[in-house]
Design a protein around this motif. Structure first.
Motif, short mmCIF file in Angstrom:
data_model
loop_
_atom_site.label_atom_id
_atom_site.label_comp_id
_atom_site.label_asym_id
_atom_site.label_seq_id
_atom_site.Cartn_x
_atom_site.Cartn_y
_atom_site.Cartn_z
N VAL A 73 2.86 94.10 67.47
CA VAL A 73 2.50 95.44 67.01
C VAL A 73 0.98 95.59 67.06
O VAL A 73 0.24 94.65 66.79
N TYR A 74 0.54 96.75 67.45
CA TYR A 74 -0.88 97.08 67.35
C TYR A 74 -1.02 98.60 67.42
O TYR A 74 -0.18 99.28 67.98
N SER A 75 -2.07 99.10 66.83
CA SER A 75 -2.21 100.53 66.65
C SER A 75 -3.54 101.03 67.19
O SER A 75 -4.56 100.37 67.06
N ASP A 96 -6.32 101.35 64.47
CA ASP A 96 -7.07 100.20 63.96
C ASP A 96 -7.91 99.66 65.11
O ASP A 96 -7.43 98.92 65.95
N THR A 97 -9.15 100.06 65.15
CA THR A 97 -10.00 99.73 66.30
C THR A 97 -10.86 98.50 66.06
O THR A 97 -11.71 98.17 66.88
N THR A 98 -10.66 97.81 64.96
CA THR A 98 -11.53 96.66 64.67
C THR A 98 -11.17 95.45 65.53
O THR A 98 -12.03 94.87 66.17
N ASP A 99 -9.89 95.06 65.54
CA ASP A 99 -9.48 93.89 66.32
C ASP A 99 -7.97 93.86 66.43
O ASP A 99 -7.26 93.57 65.47
N ARG A 100 -7.49 94.15 67.62
CA ARG A 100 -6.04 94.14 67.87
C ARG A 100 -5.41 92.80 67.52
O ARG A 100 -4.25 92.74 67.09
N ALA A 101 -6.17 91.71 67.65
CA ALA A 101 -5.63 90.37 67.41
C ALA A 101 -5.18 90.17 65.97
O ALA A 101 -4.41 89.26 65.68
#
Length: 698
Positions: free
Chosen positions: A321-323, A326-331
């Motif tokens: 999952v990733y959004s 949330d632009t800080t860190d997909r990891a």
């Protein structure tokens, strides 16, 4: 003397042994075959042992009269005089394990279940194929992991997302009446390496597969697979209650939605009584999920799990999952969404976690969720198909990658808490354990599009059975079964395979670079891409190259993703001096002039790694050319042509990436690195609108 082969028989080509002395020895040892039990599985084991022995010994219609009679049967079906001598040893096996034992004038292949006997049969034949001794046998082997599953990203129209070996095996239009003989060959190949489950449909799922029209087609496949111990699973689209059920919501806490899934599961089991369960991709990359209704992953997974529990079915809920919000860190996102819910999932839910925190890159550090959820069933997901490794044109032996991940130490319970121990459940006594691999199989005659990529399917199965196996041993095993038993040739072929994984890392993403491929098809380099609608889809998001340096700072001074690891691991990654250089740019933004352990500056070291990758492919070509007289003409020529493509594309990756990063380093290429043949603008201009494996629109 070589013979032509198109690769269809995979590692089960029971060709006659050419070593006359060994052939005579085997013929003197192998006698009559006796089988006990009449299940469909035992019938398959009987056919396999006869076909294997007659082929390997070159005795198709001749009587076997060697020293040992071969006895096959599960413990309860064996003659009592034989069974009594084995009862104590069989106590150490699980339900799928097997015992191969020689005593008196017998070689007995037995198990608690018939599927264990079939697995043991394949192991015995492998010993013959690889020219091992069959005297004084005492082999006791059980799988260390429960669910050993292939994930097919196959669509109902027979396209395959990230598929590079033709169309989907499943001809939905002709099923259930027309059953391609290849379906059984597929099941047999999986049984030979211990794979016991297959997810037939894409994680980007289509709800239609859950309708009666398709369930009768799925049933036809399940009936073929069953004797081989291969359970069928399906992907479940979370919005199915709306799309095929006529409801106005898919809210997992809604009573009507719960009832719909309960009824649907009951319906599925009327078609397929041993149905394995669902694989679910939810609230990821635009897929519907419980978050659409203000719920969380626990709500969604447990709702499905309750419907499946009466039938012993499982829910494999993906943690990918990733959004865009949330632009800080997909990891970091998967950990953030799942770890706070440790212990809240039902016992028949298993969270499926990719091997690394981004997305099947040529190299990633292990996913921080491994070691962080001791009270939740976790399974690991590898990508056997080569979405980020040149598709089926590049020779990349991936069990080397799988082994690297399994050996990684999470420090969950101190030193030695490896990912393998997390996955096999031994660290936390998990209820269900599992390993999944995204399939690289298609309708190409050789199954995987490249003869050597069969070894990735094979090696995945072997490591899913036992994650502590050595990838080089697996490579040699596969080479002996697939190409030759000549020691010098075995060593050369193994050298090519073992070198190939590091080579692809070097010419694509060395020193911890990642996700710098071109858009959409992920074919070829694209470190310059910066115009995609979501920040975390752009390569510039990951490498962050500027005049000062390159790399993603995931230490406390950056995104602090390292805090998701155990303190011992975080401390290692946080420190430039102790961070493994293979992960350097994954965790640090490093100045171009930083001195590596080799004494080179980062820029020189990066450039030399790219060149080394190219050189390694050239060495693979040279070694392969030495084998022209040891390999049949067809496979020799086909692999030779593909290695030529790989060499050309390795140089493309090197030149395009170095020209791009050189804009920022403003440093000359070091001695030993070839000058690019074209300009950066040339590489940027290349387009591949019909590259294989592109994700379809859903």
């Amino acid at each position: 003397m070589t013979y032509a082969t198109d690769g269809y028989k995979l590692w089960m080509d029971y060709k006659t042994i050419s070593d006359s002395a060994l052939l005579k020895e085997y013929q003197s040892l192998i006698g009559s075959v006796q089988t006990y039990g009449n299940s469909e599985t035992m019938k398959k084991a009987t056919t396999e042992i006869y076909n294997g022995i007659s082929g390997i010994l070159g005795m198709k219609n001749q009587k076997l009269d060697g020293k040992f009679s071969i006895i096959l049967g599960s413990y309860n079906n064996l003659p009592k005089t034989i069974a009594q001598q084995l009862s104590q040893e069989l106590e150490n096996l699980n339900e799928e394990g097997y015992l191969i034992k020689s005593f008196s004038n017998h070689i007995v292949i037995t198990a608690k279940t018939d599927i264990g006997v079939l697995y043991g049969t394949f192991n015995f034949l492998k010993r013959l194929q690889t020219h091992q001794s069959i005297e004084n046998l005492n082999i006791l082997d059980s799988p260390k992991i429960d669910l050993r599953i292939l994930n097919h990203w196959d669509n109902l129209d027979r396209t395959v997302e990230r598929g590079y070996a033709g169309f989907s095996l499943w001809n939905w239009h002709q099923l259930p009446e027309y059953k391609d003989a290849r379906y059984e060959d597929y099941a047999r190949a999986n049984a030979s390496i211990g794979i016991n489950g297959t997810v037939l449909t894409n994680v980007n799922s289509n709800a239609l597969v859950l309708t009666p029209q398709y369930l009768e087609k799925v049933k036809a496949l399940a009936d073929i697979f069953r004797p081989y111990g291969l359970k069928v699973y399906l992907t479940a689209r979370f919005s199915a209650p709306i799309e095929i059920g006529g409801l106005t919501t898919a809210d997992p806490l809604d009573a009507n939605v719960k009832a719909w899934w309960k009824n649907k599961v009951e319906e599925i089991y009327t078609y397929i009584p041993d149905f394995g369960g669902f694989l679910v991709k939810a609230n990821s990359e635009g897929q519907p999920g419980p978050q659409n209704y203000g719920r969380n992953h626990v709500d969604g997974a447990n709702m499905m799990a309750e419907a499946l529990a009466p039938f012993n079915g499982v829910v494999m809920w993906r943690a990918f999952v990733y959004s865009e919000h949330d632009t800080t860190d997909r990891a970091k996102q998967a950990y953030s969404e799942f770890v706070p819910h440790d212990g809240e999932f039902q016992d028949n839910v298993i969270i499926q976690v990719k091997n690394g925190p981004i997305d099947f890159q040529p190299r990633e550090p292990f996913h921080p969720m491994f070691g962080a959820m001791p009270n939740t069933n976790l399974m690991i997901e590898f990508q056997i198909t080569q979405e980020y490794m040149g598709g089926a044109t590049h020779l990349v032996y991936q069990p080397k990658l799988f082994e690297e991940v399994f050996e990684s130490d999470t420090y969950q319970k101190g030193k030695g808490s490896t990912v393998a121990k997390v996955i096999d459940g031994s660290l936390d006594n998990k209820k269900i354990t599992g390993v999944a691999g995204v399939s690289n199989i298609g309708t190409d005659r050789n199954w995987t599009g490249h003869h050597f990529l069969q070894a990735n399917w094979y090696g995945f199965g072997r490591l899913a059975w036992n994650p502590y196996l050595n990838s080089e041993d697996i490579a040699k095993e596969w080479v002996r079964m697939t190409f030759t038993n000549k020691e010098e040739s075995v060593n050369k072929l193994t050298d090519i395979m073992i070198a190939s994984r590091e080579a692809v890392v070097n010419y694509m993403t060395p020193l911890g670079l990642h996700h710098i491929m071109a858009t959409g098809h992920h074919y070829g380099p694209g470190p310059w891409v910066s115009d995609l609608s979501r920040p975390e889809w752009n390569p510039v998001y990951y490498h962050k190259a500027d005049n000062n340096g390159v790399g993603f700072d995931r230490t406390p001074s950056g995104s602090n993703a390292t805090a998701q690891y155990a303190p011992e691991v975080a401390t290692m990654f946080n420190n430039l001096e102790t961070c493994p250089e293979q992960d350097l740019l994954w965790f640090h933004h490093v100045p171009w002039t930083y001195k590596l352990k080799s004494g080179h500056t980062l820029w020189d070291g990066l450039a030399l790694k790219y060149q080394k990758g190219v050189n390694e492919v050239a060495e693979m070509q040279a070694t392969w050319n030495q084998l022209e007289n040891e390999v049949d003409t067809q496979r020799f020529n086909e692999v030779n042509m593909l290695l030529s493509i790989q060499y050309k594309e390795a140089k493309w990756w090197r030149d395009a990436c170095l020209l791009y990063f050189q804009q920022f380093s403003k440093m000359k290429l070091p001695q030993g690195v070839e000058e690019p043949k074209h300009t950066l603008e040339y590489y940027k201009s290349l387009q591949f609108p019909y590259a294989p494996g592109i994700r379809p629109q859903w």
